[in-house]
Design an enzyme around this catalytic site. Sequence first.
Site, short mmCIF file in Angstrom:
data_model
loop_
_atom_site.label_atom_id
_atom_site.label_comp_id
_atom_site.label_asym_id
_atom_site.label_seq_id
_atom_site.Cartn_x
_atom_site.Cartn_y
_atom_site.Cartn_z
N ARG A 1 -9.15 106.39 49.80
CA ARG A 1 -9.47 107.82 49.61
C ARG A 1 -10.96 108.08 49.82
NH1 ARG A 1 -5.30 107.21 44.79
NH2 ARG A 1 -6.59 105.34 44.60
N ASP A 2 -11.23 109.39 50.07
CA ASP A 2 -12.61 109.82 50.30
C ASP A 2 -13.28 110.04 48.94
OD1 ASP A 2 -14.90 110.78 51.49
OD2 ASP A 2 -14.08 112.75 52.00
N SER A 3 -13.28 109.00 48.13
CA SER A 3 -13.81 109.09 46.77
C SER A 3 -14.70 107.89 46.48
CB SER A 3 -12.66 109.12 45.76
OG SER A 3 -11.78 110.18 46.05
#
Length: 548
Positions: free
Chosen positions: A62-64
């Site tokens: 994820r873009d986290s």
Amino acid sequence: MTDRADNFGSSRTVRFRELLNSPELEFLCEAHNGISAKIAEEAGFKALWAGGLCMSAQYGVRDSNEASWTQVLEMLEFMADATSLPIMLDGDTGYGNFNNVRRLVRKLEQRSIAAVCIEDKLYPKTNSFIDGDKQELADIDEFCSRIKAGKDAQQDDNFAIITRVEAFIAGWGLDEALKRAEAYHAAGSDGILIHSALNHPAEVLAFKKEWADRSPVVIVPTKYYSTPTDVFREAGFALAIWANHLLRAAIVAMRECAETMQREQSLISVEDRVAPVKEIFRLQGASELQEAEERYLPQRGEDARVIVLAASRGGALGELTAERPKTMVEVQGKPLLAHILAAYNATGIKRITVVRGYAPEAVDLQGADYVDNPDYAKTSELLSLQCALAADDDDSRDLYISFGDVIFKRYILDSLAELDEDFVIAVDTDWRESVNRGRAADYVSCSEPYSRRAFNSRVLLTTAGETLDDNAIHGEWTGVMRVRAGALGVLRRAVAELAADPANRKAKLHQLLAALAADGREIRAVYTTGHWLDVDSVEDVVAAGSFS
Ligand code: SPV
Ligand code: MG
């Protein structure tokens, strides 16, 4: 790592600055690995956006900030190597506070990355399109410390730090956006990325109108994609980022291909819809490697050919050679000839001619050409060699001569190839073992016996034979010989002269060596110890089973 300024006349940082500051609207294309970077470059883009969303997604996370910043850095290095374009990293929040930003900037410069964009949120970040209005913005002063530290850290004056204002995303509106942009500008930011999740450009246009030309403004029109590009042009934006489209294109194409292959259990209908394999090679720059190999690797393999003399049955092996000649007797799971072909292939030599005689139909390995000596029963090595020489008059390459029943370690070929002499043979110093076993062997006498001194001098063959006096023997010829292309005429004449005498129909190659030496030809002898095996008896076949 060096910047490829030479390709374009200016470095990537300079080229990025030119795009940022040009009066024209310029475009950055998303890329997330080496090959997508290359594809974007070939499509004509002048700069790349290494987006956090797509870099994360290509890792499957994820873009986290699930991919660590050093994993991002590693991918950037591949991207910078794959293209000459300036790359702007989507540096998320800078991966921490001021200290992380300054270290990031140093590491990016080391990898020829031209710019970084940092956004005014907190680590770990969340993608702006996921519940943006619940996202907390960074304290303005603290965020300014990240900008200042980054600017202080850069070594190249042209490295750019773009700051991304997330005020609209987090639901704060124009005043907050302008206040933040002003503070970031004062802290040294080289441009503002104003982000919006609306499906129309109202927010970014309103910002640009108020901001005017205080510094270049960058947009990411992912959500307001239907806006005509001229609207951005007229508004005076500096850069538009197509932020995730190569990855999205790849997802559609990959899914369609995977589902088709799975459904049809066949490649027929996908073949025409995928890039040819050679297109992958092209994108990888495979041809450059081939050229480099020609430049850097020894090319002897290309220039050499081999004759393997494999006509005799090897009657001493009894049943083992009832239906095939000795060269096809298996040791360690494959025929002797396969071991010989593999040894030559491993040094890059692919052009191999095998002289067959007994049971020729049984000698059919791939990777060799075949010449038959129909008279094999009444002739021997010399006439087999003559057959092979007659079948191929290409004297432009060096020639190796081998026996079909002799296996050897590859280094023996390497040691012959290194020497400049016209004729070179490998001589085993361990010859007494053959004498003790009473087996026929090609003994040689040399200008100097094997000793430490012999390593440093040019040892030349004086004569060769099966019946030399023990005192005159300095070693046993392994059966491996190399003749330089320039000496093939001499070899052909020597073979023809010997073969012309009917008494020599059964002549062996040691007679040829002796005749050449007697004729004053220099035959360099290279001493080796062991690491080859002449398979003459069942006992030898057994020994070959443990040859390594
Ligand atoms: C990215 O591409 O990672 C971006 C742009 O930061 S966005 O996904 O719109 O936040
Ligand atoms: Mg991002």
